[in-house]
Design an enzyme around this catalytic site. Sequence first.
Site, PDB file in Angstrom:
ATOM      1  N   SER A 116       0.804  -1.228   0.000  1.00 53.45           N
ATOM      2  CA  SER A 116       0.000   0.000   0.000  1.00 53.45           C
ATOM      3  C   SER A 116       0.833   1.272   0.000  1.00 53.45           C
ATOM      4  O   SER A 116       0.318   2.351  -0.296  1.00 53.45           O
ATOM      5  CB  SER A 116      -0.948   0.017   1.204  1.00 53.45           C
ATOM      6  OG  SER A 116      -0.237   0.239   2.412  1.00 53.45           O
ATOM      7  N   LYS A 119       0.753   4.480   6.855  1.00 54.92           N
ATOM      8  CA  LYS A 119       0.179   5.372   5.849  1.00 54.92           C
ATOM      9  C   LYS A 119       0.833   6.749   5.935  1.00 54.92           C
ATOM     10  O   LYS A 119       1.568   7.055   6.874  1.00 54.92           O
ATOM     11  CB  LYS A 119      -1.342   5.527   6.048  1.00 54.92           C
ATOM     12  CG  LYS A 119      -2.115   4.225   6.106  1.00 54.92           C
ATOM     13  CD  LYS A 119      -2.118   3.468   4.788  1.00 54.92           C
ATOM     14  CE  LYS A 119      -2.798   2.110   4.927  1.00 54.92           C
ATOM     15  NZ  LYS A 119      -2.718   1.303   3.683  1.00 54.92           N
TER      16      LYS A 119
END
Length: 219
Positions: A67, A123
Amino acid sequence: MKDENNMEVQENTENSSESENKGNSEKKGKKLLRDIIDIAESTSITMFIVILLFTYILHPVNVVGTSMVPTLQDEDKVFVTTLVPDISYGDIIVINNDKAYLLDENNEVVSRDSYQLNECIIKRVIAEGGQTVDIDFSTGNVTVDGNILDEPYINALTLTDEGAFDFPVTVPEGYYFVMGDNRNASSDSRHPYIGFIKKNQIFGKAIVRYAPLENFKIL
């Protein structure tokens, strides 16, 4: 008499040599003991600093998944610091995704257990409390407070809407909006099982990729 005197002198000389040798041995023994104590103290201090460093300052974290490509690859290893007074745009953070924070019909924050993604995730911070995020999923542009972000770190434009919010959305105070750099293969604040990130969910900030060694990089 002369022979006796010579014998006495010889005996005194021998006794003196023995005393001197004994004294030298004692000095060497004391010096060795001091050296051992110094080494032990230095080792103890070094171990204490290392333990302190890896307990309160640096934590090794393994990246799982893609990701954050291209910034971070699957199985990369990063150091995360928990001593972060402020989190701001662009910071890469490790998050304890135990809850998902969303908005109800009155734009009040509600939480729910993150059943599908109850794990630590990594993230990038896109916006913080008080800022308004808008995403044009047709063009892939991400806007914060009316300004289109320049995002050289992303893998592709942001074209996927996971349905967590109706955009534009204003991030509540004490929360953050985060996304993965691999925008179309990342579960992040766009996803209803993640939503906004509460400040106390932040485990720490990634500061360096240390492995693979050939890809060493300050983040």
